[in-house]
Design a protein around this motif. Structure first.
Motif: not given
Length: 151
Positions: A58-78
């Motif tokens: 659900l935390t990852t879902y929230a990042i997808g919902l409200w986060g941006g490319p920075f969180l996706t690439r840098r924090m989640l390393r996806i």
């Protein structure tokens, strides 16, 4: 570290399961197995692992919902390749692909895509929780059956 986690039982399983579904590449199945072999109640252990892992997703879902490319690439390393695999899953199976959120490599990107694509929270939680419950139930069953066979 392993001994510390095993000594703290279900709270440690919750934490490890949560973290395993978020930013840190961990596995929680080994701790579930250790706790079961030490005599923990299988229903409680599977429930705790499932809830922890689902809340992590659900935390990852929230990042997808409200986060941006920075969180996706840098924090989640996806990376782009993993994102493309998740998108192909979604194109082919729709939100039903969230049942596979427990899989290594594509599970976190699937949860992220669920947020980016604005899958309804109830649908997300139901599908993710069912997939994770199935995985932990299978792991617990294998451990318990293996323990009977060995003992």
């Amino acid at each position: 570290m392993e001994a510390f986690l095993a000594e703290h039982g279900l709270p440690a399983l919750f934490l490890l399961s949560f973290l395993a579904a978020t930013l840190i590449p961990l596995g929680s199945e080994w701790l579930l197995a250790v706790l079961l072999l030490k005599g923990s109640d299988p229903f409680s252990a599977v429930a705790v692992a499932t809830v922890g892992n689902t809340l992590g997703a659900l935390t990852t879902y929230a990042i997808g919902l409200w986060g941006g490319p920075f969180l996706t690439r840098r924090m989640l390393r996806i990376d782009e390749k993993a994102s493309q695999r998740a998108e192909r899953f979604y194109e082919r199976f729709g939100s039903w692909s969230l049942l596979l959120s427990w899989l290594p490599v594509v599970g976190d990107p699937l949860c992220l895509a669920g947020g980016v694509l604005r899958v309804g929270i109830r649908r997300f939680l139901l599908l993710v929780a069912l997939g994770k419950l199935a995985r932990y139930t299978v792991v617990a069953g294998m451990v318990l059956e293996g323990g009977r066979w060995m003992g």
